[in-house]
Scaffold this motif. Structure first.
Motif, PDB file in Angstrom:
ATOM      1  N   GLU A   1     -38.578 -65.640   4.706  1.00 40.46           N
ATOM      2  CA  GLU A   1     -39.643 -65.384   3.734  1.00 40.46           C
ATOM      3  C   GLU A   1     -39.134 -64.891   2.391  1.00 40.46           C
ATOM      4  OE1 GLU A   1     -41.781 -62.440   5.931  1.00 40.46           O
ATOM      5  OE2 GLU A   1     -42.820 -63.932   7.153  1.00 40.46           O
ATOM      6  N   THR A   2     -37.888 -64.417   2.360  1.00 40.06           N
ATOM      7  CA  THR A   2     -37.397 -63.742   1.168  1.00 40.06           C
ATOM      8  C   THR A   2     -35.994 -64.203   0.807  1.00 40.06           C
ATOM      9  OG1 THR A   2     -38.652 -61.789   1.825  1.00 40.06           O
ATOM     10  CG2 THR A   2     -36.962 -61.461   0.146  1.00 40.06           C
ATOM     11  N   GLY A   3     -35.770 -64.394  -0.483  1.00 38.16           N
ATOM     12  CA  GLY A   3     -34.445 -64.684  -1.001  1.00 38.16           C
ATOM     13  C   GLY A   3     -33.924 -63.478  -1.766  1.00 38.16           C
ATOM     14  N   LEU A   4     -32.633 -63.261  -1.703  1.00 36.91           N
ATOM     15  CA  LEU A   4     -31.978 -62.171  -2.428  1.00 36.91           C
ATOM     16  C   LEU A   4     -30.809 -62.737  -3.216  1.00 36.91           C
ATOM     17  CD1 LEU A   4     -31.733 -59.568   0.483  1.00 36.91           C
ATOM     18  CD2 LEU A   4     -33.410 -59.580  -1.380  1.00 36.91           C
ATOM     19  N   LEU A   5     -30.508 -62.110  -4.344  1.00 35.41           N
ATOM     20  CA  LEU A   5     -29.318 -62.455  -5.111  1.00 35.41           C
ATOM     21  C   LEU A   5     -28.963 -61.309  -6.038  1.00 35.41           C
ATOM     22  CD1 LEU A   5     -29.950 -63.185  -8.357  1.00 35.41           C
ATOM     23  CD2 LEU A   5     -30.878 -65.238  -7.352  1.00 35.41           C
ATOM     24  N   ASP A   6     -27.734 -61.315  -6.525  1.00 36.85           N
ATOM     25  CA  ASP A   6     -27.274 -60.374  -7.541  1.00 36.85           C
ATOM     26  C   ASP A   6     -26.961 -61.161  -8.799  1.00 36.85           C
ATOM     27  OD1 ASP A   6     -27.373 -58.249  -5.747  1.00 36.85           O
ATOM     28  OD2 ASP A   6     -25.253 -58.377  -5.233  1.00 36.85           O
ATOM     29  N   ALA A   7     -27.413 -60.658  -9.952  1.00 36.65           N
ATOM     30  CA  ALA A   7     -27.139 -61.300 -11.238  1.00 36.65           C
ATOM     31  C   ALA A   7     -26.644 -60.237 -12.212  1.00 36.65           C
ATOM     32  CB  ALA A   7     -28.389 -61.970 -11.793  1.00 36.65           C
ATOM     33  N   TRP A   8     -25.615 -60.588 -12.978  1.00 33.71           N
ATOM     34  CA  TRP A   8     -25.042 -59.662 -13.958  1.00 33.71           C
ATOM     35  C   TRP A   8     -26.092 -59.375 -15.025  1.00 33.71           C
ATOM     36  CZ3 TRP A   8     -22.019 -60.541 -18.843  1.00 33.71           C
ATOM     37  CH2 TRP A   8     -21.265 -59.416 -19.189  1.00 33.71           C
ATOM     38  N   GLU A   9     -26.281 -58.098 -15.316  1.00 37.44           N
ATOM     39  CA  GLU A   9     -27.358 -57.650 -16.204  1.00 37.44           C
ATOM     40  C   GLU A   9     -27.317 -58.285 -17.596  1.00 37.44           C
ATOM     41  OE1 GLU A   9     -29.575 -53.409 -16.954  1.00 37.44           O
ATOM     42  OE2 GLU A   9     -27.423 -53.393 -16.538  1.00 37.44           O
ATOM     43  N   ARG A  10     -26.149 -58.645 -18.083  1.00 41.56           N
ATOM     44  CA  ARG A  10     -26.053 -59.262 -19.411  1.00 41.56           C
ATOM     45  C   ARG A  10     -26.064 -60.792 -19.372  1.00 41.56           C
ATOM     46  NH1 ARG A  10     -21.435 -55.913 -22.528  1.00 41.56           N
ATOM     47  NH2 ARG A  10     -22.503 -53.900 -22.606  1.00 41.56           N
ATOM     48  N   ASN A  11     -26.251 -61.363 -18.204  1.00 43.89           N
ATOM     49  CA  ASN A  11     -26.335 -62.820 -18.105  1.00 43.89           C
ATOM     50  C   ASN A  11     -27.790 -63.218 -18.360  1.00 43.89           C
ATOM     51  OD1 ASN A  11     -26.207 -65.532 -17.522  1.00 43.89           O
ATOM     52  ND2 ASN A  11     -25.016 -65.267 -15.641  1.00 43.89           N
ATOM     53  N   SER A  12     -28.179 -63.161 -19.621  1.00 39.91           N
ATOM     54  CA  SER A  12     -29.580 -63.394 -19.981  1.00 39.91           C
ATOM     55  C   SER A  12     -30.035 -64.804 -19.619  1.00 39.91           C
ATOM     56  CB  SER A  12     -29.806 -63.114 -21.466  1.00 39.91           C
ATOM     57  OG  SER A  12     -28.968 -63.922 -22.258  1.00 39.91           O
ATOM     58  N   ARG A  13     -29.154 -65.748 -19.706  1.00 36.99           N
ATOM     59  CA  ARG A  13     -29.513 -67.134 -19.345  1.00 36.99           C
ATOM     60  C   ARG A  13     -29.886 -67.222 -17.865  1.00 36.99           C
ATOM     61  NH1 ARG A  13     -28.542 -71.929 -21.864  1.00 36.99           N
ATOM     62  NH2 ARG A  13     -28.720 -73.724 -20.508  1.00 36.99           N
ATOM     63  N   ALA A  14     -29.077 -66.634 -17.007  1.00 42.39           N
ATOM     64  CA  ALA A  14     -29.368 -66.653 -15.575  1.00 42.39           C
ATOM     65  C   ALA A  14     -30.630 -65.853 -15.258  1.00 42.39           C
ATOM     66  CB  ALA A  14     -28.189 -66.098 -14.780  1.00 42.39           C
ATOM     67  N   LEU A  15     -30.779 -64.693 -15.865  1.00 44.21           N
ATOM     68  CA  LEU A  15     -31.967 -63.877 -15.594  1.00 44.21           C
ATOM     69  C   LEU A  15     -33.241 -64.609 -16.000  1.00 44.21           C
ATOM     70  CD1 LEU A  15     -30.602 -60.370 -16.593  1.00 44.21           C
ATOM     71  CD2 LEU A  15     -31.074 -61.222 -14.282  1.00 44.21           C
ATOM     72  N   ALA A  16     -33.221 -65.317 -17.131  1.00 41.75           N
ATOM     73  CA  ALA A  16     -34.389 -66.103 -17.555  1.00 41.75           C
ATOM     74  C   ALA A  16     -34.647 -67.233 -16.560  1.00 41.75           C
ATOM     75  CB  ALA A  16     -34.174 -66.659 -18.963  1.00 41.75           C
ATOM     76  N   PHE A  17     -33.592 -67.895 -16.080  1.00 39.54           N
ATOM     77  CA  PHE A  17     -33.718 -68.962 -15.087  1.00 39.54           C
ATOM     78  C   PHE A  17     -34.380 -68.426 -13.824  1.00 39.54           C
ATOM     79  CE2 PHE A  17     -31.905 -71.011 -11.316  1.00 39.54           C
ATOM     80  CZ  PHE A  17     -32.181 -72.355 -11.549  1.00 39.54           C
ATOM     81  N   TYR A  18     -33.870 -67.301 -13.313  1.00 36.93           N
ATOM     82  CA  TYR A  18     -34.419 -66.750 -12.077  1.00 36.93           C
ATOM     83  C   TYR A  18     -35.866 -66.299 -12.269  1.00 36.93           C
ATOM     84  CZ  TYR A  18     -29.648 -66.960 -10.347  1.00 36.93           C
ATOM     85  OH  TYR A  18     -28.407 -67.393  -9.966  1.00 36.93           O
ATOM     86  N   THR A  19     -36.169 -65.702 -13.393  1.00 38.20           N
ATOM     87  CA  THR A  19     -37.544 -65.280 -13.671  1.00 38.20           C
ATOM     88  C   THR A  19     -38.482 -66.488 -13.655  1.00 38.20           C
ATOM     89  OG1 THR A  19     -36.816 -63.356 -14.946  1.00 38.20           O
ATOM     90  CG2 THR A  19     -39.059 -64.153 -15.361  1.00 38.20           C
ATOM     91  N   ARG A  20     -38.070 -67.586 -14.292  1.00 37.73           N
ATOM     92  CA  ARG A  20     -38.892 -68.807 -14.287  1.00 37.73           C
ATOM     93  C   ARG A  20     -39.130 -69.324 -12.873  1.00 37.73           C
ATOM     94  NH1 ARG A  20     -35.390 -70.357 -18.370  1.00 37.73           N
ATOM     95  NH2 ARG A  20     -34.362 -71.885 -17.019  1.00 37.73           N
ATOM     96  N   HIS A  21     -38.201 -69.046 -11.981  1.00 39.13           N
ATOM     97  CA  HIS A  21     -38.320 -69.521 -10.605  1.00 39.13           C
ATOM     98  C   HIS A  21     -38.929 -68.477  -9.669  1.00 39.13           C
ATOM     99  CE1 HIS A  21     -35.729 -72.718 -12.142  1.00 39.13           C
ATOM    100  NE2 HIS A  21     -36.220 -73.424 -11.151  1.00 39.13           N
ATOM    101  N   GLY A  22     -39.482 -67.396 -10.219  1.00 41.80           N
ATOM    102  CA  GLY A  22     -40.229 -66.430  -9.423  1.00 41.80           C
ATOM    103  C   GLY A  22     -39.479 -65.224  -8.902  1.00 41.80           C
ATOM    104  N   TRP A  23     -38.225 -65.045  -9.299  1.00 41.28           N
ATOM    105  CA  TRP A  23     -37.448 -63.896  -8.851  1.00 41.28           C
ATOM    106  C   TRP A  23     -37.875 -62.657  -9.629  1.00 41.28           C
ATOM    107  CZ3 TRP A  23     -33.536 -64.215  -5.106  1.00 41.28           C
ATOM    108  CH2 TRP A  23     -33.207 -65.504  -4.693  1.00 41.28           C
TER     109      TRP A  23
END
Length: 182
Positions: free
Chosen positions: A121-143
């Protein structure tokens, strides 16, 4: 998209190396902090283990015969706080010259399929706080941020993110829309 083979190892490490250099540089790390002399060897060993592990699924995005992206997923890493209903997106990398072309979205969709097929039911991941491109990608995908942190390069933390498939299904059902989960 296809399962990774041991013969893909050098190409996978190359994709990982290019992607991490690009996002760490974009996050302000100087080149000297991005890679150590033994960095490539460590990445090779990590990917070799992942490809050979029965607990980890590694898939390659391939254009013609060239590996342009890679995703690794499986159970949460040792020591990670997670319920038995969680799967972890261990790594997702796309060659920087392929960014913005949908490769990352395809790799992410494979992770969502992995969760669904594994009845997780749940996905987990770690993303580097300054990787704004990845954070925006994950946010768009519901993370969303889960609240956990761990130390990262340059004194900047990795953030723990969570993807709740139940919440996405409930939100979709409540809105009456037919937005796909991926």
């Amino acid at each position: 998209m296809r399962p990774a083979r041991f013969g893909d190892l050098a190409a996978i490490v190359d994709v990982h190396t290019q992607a991490r250099a690009a996002y760490y540089q974009a996050g302000g790390l100087p080149g000297s902090e991005i890679d150590s002399p033994d960095g490539w060897a460590r990445r090779r060993a990590t990917w070799a283990h992942a490809i050979q592990s029965s607990a980890t699924t590694v898939l390659c995005a391939v254009e013609d015969t060239e590996v342009v992206g890679v995703v690794a997923m499986g159970p949460p890493k040792e020591g990670a706080e997670a319920a038995p209903s969680c799967g972890e997106l261990h790594r997702i990398h796309v060659r920087p010259d392929r960014w913005g072309r949908g490769v990352g979205g395809l790799l992410h969709a494979e992770f969502v399929s992995f969760l669904q097929e594994s009845s997780l039911e749940t996905g987990l991941l770690d993303a580097w706080e300054r990787n704004s491109r990845a954070l925006a990608f994950y946010t768009r995908h519901g993370w969303v941020p889960q609240g956990g942190r761990r130390p990262g390069p340059g004194g900047v933390d990795f953030l723990r993110l969570r993807l709740d498939l139940r919440g996405r299904v409930a939100a979709t059902a409540a809105s009456g829309s037919t937005v796909p989960l991926d």
